[in-house]
Design a protein around this motif. Sequence first.
Motif, PDB file in Angstrom:
ATOM      1  N   SER A  71     105.122   3.191  41.643  1.00 12.35           N
ATOM      2  CA  SER A  71     105.830   4.460  41.463  1.00 12.35           C
ATOM      3  C   SER A  71     104.846   5.619  41.366  1.00 12.35           C
ATOM      4  O   SER A  71     105.097   6.708  41.902  1.00 12.35           O
ATOM      5  CB  SER A  71     106.697   4.412  40.199  1.00 12.35           C
ATOM      6  OG  SER A  71     107.723   3.466  40.332  1.00 12.35           O
ATOM      7  N   TYR A  72     103.733   5.387  40.690  1.00  9.92           N
ATOM      8  CA  TYR A  72     102.730   6.458  40.588  1.00  9.92           C
ATOM      9  C   TYR A  72     101.846   6.502  41.838  1.00  9.92           C
ATOM     10  O   TYR A  72     101.514   7.584  42.328  1.00  9.92           O
ATOM     11  CB  TYR A  72     101.857   6.264  39.345  1.00  9.92           C
ATOM     12  CG  TYR A  72     100.941   7.440  39.099  1.00  9.92           C
ATOM     13  CD1 TYR A  72     101.463   8.686  38.752  1.00  9.92           C
ATOM     14  CD2 TYR A  72      99.565   7.323  39.250  1.00  9.92           C
ATOM     15  CE1 TYR A  72     100.638   9.781  38.550  1.00  9.92           C
ATOM     16  CE2 TYR A  72      98.724   8.412  39.047  1.00  9.92           C
ATOM     17  CZ  TYR A  72      99.264   9.642  38.691  1.00  9.92           C
ATOM     18  OH  TYR A  72      98.446  10.720  38.494  1.00  9.92           O
ATOM     19  N   LYS A  74     102.584   5.719  44.929  1.00 10.34           N
ATOM     20  CA  LYS A  74     103.328   6.356  46.017  1.00 10.34           C
ATOM     21  C   LYS A  74     103.386   7.866  45.835  1.00 10.34           C
ATOM     22  O   LYS A  74     103.271   8.642  46.802  1.00 10.34           O
ATOM     23  CB  LYS A  74     104.739   5.766  46.107  1.00 10.34           C
ATOM     24  CG  LYS A  74     104.804   4.356  46.679  1.00 10.34           C
ATOM     25  CD  LYS A  74     106.227   3.819  46.626  1.00 10.34           C
ATOM     26  CE  LYS A  74     106.322   2.426  47.244  1.00 10.34           C
ATOM     27  NZ  LYS A  74     106.186   2.461  48.713  1.00 10.34           N
ATOM     28  N   PHE A  75     103.570   8.303  44.583  1.00  7.39           N
ATOM     29  CA  PHE A  75     103.593   9.734  44.291  1.00  7.39           C
ATOM     30  C   PHE A  75     102.246  10.370  44.635  1.00  7.39           C
ATOM     31  O   PHE A  75     102.181  11.443  45.263  1.00  7.39           O
ATOM     32  CB  PHE A  75     103.924   9.951  42.814  1.00  7.39           C
ATOM     33  CG  PHE A  75     103.709  11.351  42.328  1.00  7.39           C
ATOM     34  CD1 PHE A  75     104.574  12.373  42.673  1.00  7.39           C
ATOM     35  CD2 PHE A  75     102.624  11.646  41.513  1.00  7.39           C
ATOM     36  CE1 PHE A  75     104.364  13.674  42.225  1.00  7.39           C
ATOM     37  CE2 PHE A  75     102.401  12.931  41.051  1.00  7.39           C
ATOM     38  CZ  PHE A  75     103.273  13.957  41.417  1.00  7.39           C
ATOM     39  N   GLU A  78     101.783  10.562  48.433  1.00  8.47           N
ATOM     40  CA  GLU A  78     102.598  11.634  49.016  1.00  8.47           C
ATOM     41  C   GLU A  78     101.933  12.994  48.878  1.00  8.47           C
ATOM     42  O   GLU A  78     102.187  13.912  49.650  1.00  8.47           O
ATOM     43  CB  GLU A  78     103.978  11.676  48.348  1.00  8.47           C
ATOM     44  CG  GLU A  78     105.012  10.798  48.991  1.00  8.47           C
ATOM     45  CD  GLU A  78     106.416  11.164  48.544  1.00  8.47           C
ATOM     46  OE1 GLU A  78     106.546  12.011  47.629  1.00  8.47           O
ATOM     47  OE2 GLU A  78     107.370  10.608  49.096  1.00  8.47           O
ATOM     48  N   ASN A  79     101.099  13.115  47.853  1.00  7.53           N
ATOM     49  CA  ASN A  79     100.449  14.394  47.573  1.00  7.53           C
ATOM     50  C   ASN A  79      98.982  14.408  47.992  1.00  7.53           C
ATOM     51  O   ASN A  79      98.155  15.089  47.375  1.00  7.53           O
ATOM     52  CB  ASN A  79     100.589  14.715  46.087  1.00  7.53           C
ATOM     53  CG  ASN A  79     102.006  15.084  45.699  1.00  7.53           C
ATOM     54  OD1 ASN A  79     102.408  16.243  45.812  1.00  7.53           O
ATOM     55  ND2 ASN A  79     102.784  14.107  45.269  1.00  7.53           N
ATOM     56  N   ASP A 312     107.877  10.967  33.306  1.00  5.19           N
ATOM     57  CA  ASP A 312     107.402  10.956  34.695  1.00  5.19           C
ATOM     58  C   ASP A 312     107.672   9.598  35.332  1.00  5.19           C
ATOM     59  O   ASP A 312     108.075   9.519  36.501  1.00  5.19           O
ATOM     60  CB  ASP A 312     105.906  11.258  34.737  1.00  5.19           C
ATOM     61  CG  ASP A 312     105.583  12.657  34.235  1.00  5.19           C
ATOM     62  OD1 ASP A 312     106.464  13.534  34.320  1.00  5.19           O
ATOM     63  OD2 ASP A 312     104.454  12.853  33.746  1.00  5.19           O
ATOM     64  N   HIS A 316     109.826   9.018  38.690  1.00  9.32           N
ATOM     65  CA  HIS A 316     109.217   8.447  39.896  1.00  9.32           C
ATOM     66  C   HIS A 316     109.819   7.095  40.245  1.00  9.32           C
ATOM     67  O   HIS A 316     109.951   6.750  41.428  1.00  9.32           O
ATOM     68  CB  HIS A 316     107.703   8.325  39.699  1.00  9.32           C
ATOM     69  CG  HIS A 316     107.010   9.644  39.662  1.00  9.32           C
ATOM     70  ND1 HIS A 316     105.853   9.874  38.955  1.00  9.32           N
ATOM     71  CD2 HIS A 316     107.325  10.842  40.244  1.00  9.32           C
ATOM     72  CE1 HIS A 316     105.482  11.131  39.108  1.00  9.32           C
ATOM     73  NE2 HIS A 316     106.358  11.736  39.875  1.00  9.32           N
ATOM     74  N   ARG A 319     112.955   7.711  42.075  1.00  6.80           N
ATOM     75  CA  ARG A 319     112.739   8.202  43.435  1.00  6.80           C
ATOM     76  C   ARG A 319     112.336   7.087  44.387  1.00  6.80           C
ATOM     77  O   ARG A 319     112.858   6.983  45.500  1.00  6.80           O
ATOM     78  CB  ARG A 319     111.668   9.288  43.422  1.00  6.80           C
ATOM     79  CG  ARG A 319     111.349   9.807  44.809  1.00  6.80           C
ATOM     80  CD  ARG A 319     110.402  10.971  44.769  1.00  6.80           C
ATOM     81  NE  ARG A 319     110.122  11.457  46.106  1.00  6.80           N
ATOM     82  CZ  ARG A 319     109.280  12.449  46.375  1.00  6.80           C
ATOM     83  NH1 ARG A 319     108.639  13.044  45.389  1.00  6.80           N
ATOM     84  NH2 ARG A 319     109.081  12.831  47.619  1.00  6.80           N
ATOM     85  N   TYR A 334     102.808   1.693  35.269  1.00  2.00           N
ATOM     86  CA  TYR A 334     102.656   3.095  35.657  1.00  2.00           C
ATOM     87  C   TYR A 334     101.411   3.701  35.014  1.00  2.00           C
ATOM     88  O   TYR A 334     100.623   4.387  35.681  1.00  2.00           O
ATOM     89  CB  TYR A 334     103.907   3.851  35.213  1.00  2.00           C
ATOM     90  CG  TYR A 334     103.983   5.296  35.656  1.00  2.00           C
ATOM     91  CD1 TYR A 334     104.568   5.639  36.866  1.00  2.00           C
ATOM     92  CD2 TYR A 334     103.495   6.321  34.843  1.00  2.00           C
ATOM     93  CE1 TYR A 334     104.668   6.965  37.266  1.00  2.00           C
ATOM     94  CE2 TYR A 334     103.572   7.646  35.236  1.00  2.00           C
ATOM     95  CZ  TYR A 334     104.161   7.962  36.450  1.00  2.00           C
ATOM     96  OH  TYR A 334     104.245   9.278  36.849  1.00  2.00           O
TER      97      TYR A 334
END
Length: 427
Positions: A71-72, A74-75, A78-79, A312, A316, A319, A334
Motif C-alpha cells: 500500500s505504501y 505503490k503510493f 505513483e509519485n 494514511d 492507501h 485505494r 505499512y
Amino acid sequence: MLRRTYVLLFCCLVWLVPPAMLTGCDGGDAYEYDGYAGQGVTDSEIRLGSSLPLTGHASYLGKQTLRGALSYIKFVNENGGVHGRRIVLDARDDGYDPPRCLANTQQLMIHGNIFALFGYVGTPTTMRILPLVEEARVPLLGMFTGANGLRIPFNRYVINVRASYYQETGAAVLHLVQDLGLKRIAVFYQYDAYGFDGLTGAELVLRELGLAPVARGSYVRGTNDVTDGLKRILEERPEAVVMVGTYEPCAEFIRRADAAGLKAVFYNLSFVGGEELVRRLPHDLKSPVVLSLVVPPPTAPEAPRIMEVASDYVAHLKRFFPDEIPNAVGLEGYINALVLVEGLRRAGPDLTREGFIDAIETISNFSLGGATEISFSPEDHQGMESVFFSVLRDGRFELVDDFRAVLAESDTAGQGGAASADQGGAQ
C-alpha cells in the motif's frame, strides 16, 4: 580454494535445480555467493525480495503484511519512486515452512537480482535464512517477528522495526502479576523457535518475580492438535495462560479450555493475528482474551493520537486493495515499508547496500505522527519499543490504558478451574 570450489558447485546446482527441489537444504551452513548476479539497482528500479506465507495456516499474516507494505510502496511509485527509481518487490510463498523459505531466499539471492530482503514473516522461517544474510551481506529489513535471535547477537545487516517478543511477554506478565494479582500462570506455545522465544520471555520475567509457569503445553507448528498441551494446562488450574502461537491453534485452545470450565485470562502475542483469532472464537466466552500489539488497531479512535500514519495506511489500503479490511498486521507492514523508503531516500541516488544501512542508522526520532517515533543507531537496529494491550469486547479487540480493565467485566481472577481435557469440545 577448496571452499570456493564447493561454493561454486553449490551455486551451479542451485541454478540447475528448481526451487521446489531445494527444500531439503539445511540452512545451518553459510554460503559465499562469489558469483552473485547483481545488486538489484538500475537507473529505473530497486528490486527487493521477500518470502512469506501466502498459503496455508499462517497465510492471513503473510497476505496482510504484504498488502500493508505494498500500500505504501505503490503510493511511493505513483509519485515518482525514490530518486527516480520504482520499488519492485518479488514476493514468494513459503507456507510458513522454514525449508521453503530457505529455498526461496537462495533463489532470490542467486537469480533474483535483489538489492535487499524485506517483509519476511515468522520466526522459524526468518531465523533459517540468517546465515545467508550474514554471508552475502544483504540487508534484511522489516520482519513480522519479534524473535530475540534477530536482535542478539547484533547483526549489521538485520534491521528490526517492531518491539521484541521478550518485550511483549515481559510487559504482559508484569501486568498479569502486578496489576491483576495473578500468580498461577501457564504457557501454551508452538513447538519451534517462535514458541521457545515466547516461552523464554515469559519465564525470565516470572523468575524475576519469584515465580515460574505452573504448566507448559505445546503443539506442533502447522497443526491444530492442542489436546496434549491443553490437558497439561487444565490439570494445573492456572489463572492466566500466556499463548505463543498462531490464530487457528490458539482459538482451538481457548474454545476448548473455556468449554472445559477453565476461568483464566488468555493472553496472546501480536503474531497470533487478532482479527483471525476473533473470527474463530465463540461469542459467549466466559473468560477475557487479551492481545498485545506493537502498533495500535488502525481504526481505533486512539490510533491517530498514537501514530497518525495509521490513517494514511487506511487510506492507501482502501485505494490499492479496496476489498481488504484495515488491521494491525497490515499497519506493521505499512510502517516497515515507510522505514524502507526513508532509508532509501537518505542513502541518496548512488545506492549501495552498505550506504543503505548507514542511512538507516541515521534515522533518529523519526515521527510517525502522534506519540510514536522510530530511532536506529550503529549499535541498535530496532526502531520501536512500544507495546500496547487490547481486550476482546463485542467481537473485536479494544485498546486498554489500564490493564486492570481486563477483568472489569469478568470474575476470572482467582477462579482457575478445569475439567478433563476430553470435555473441551471437538478434538
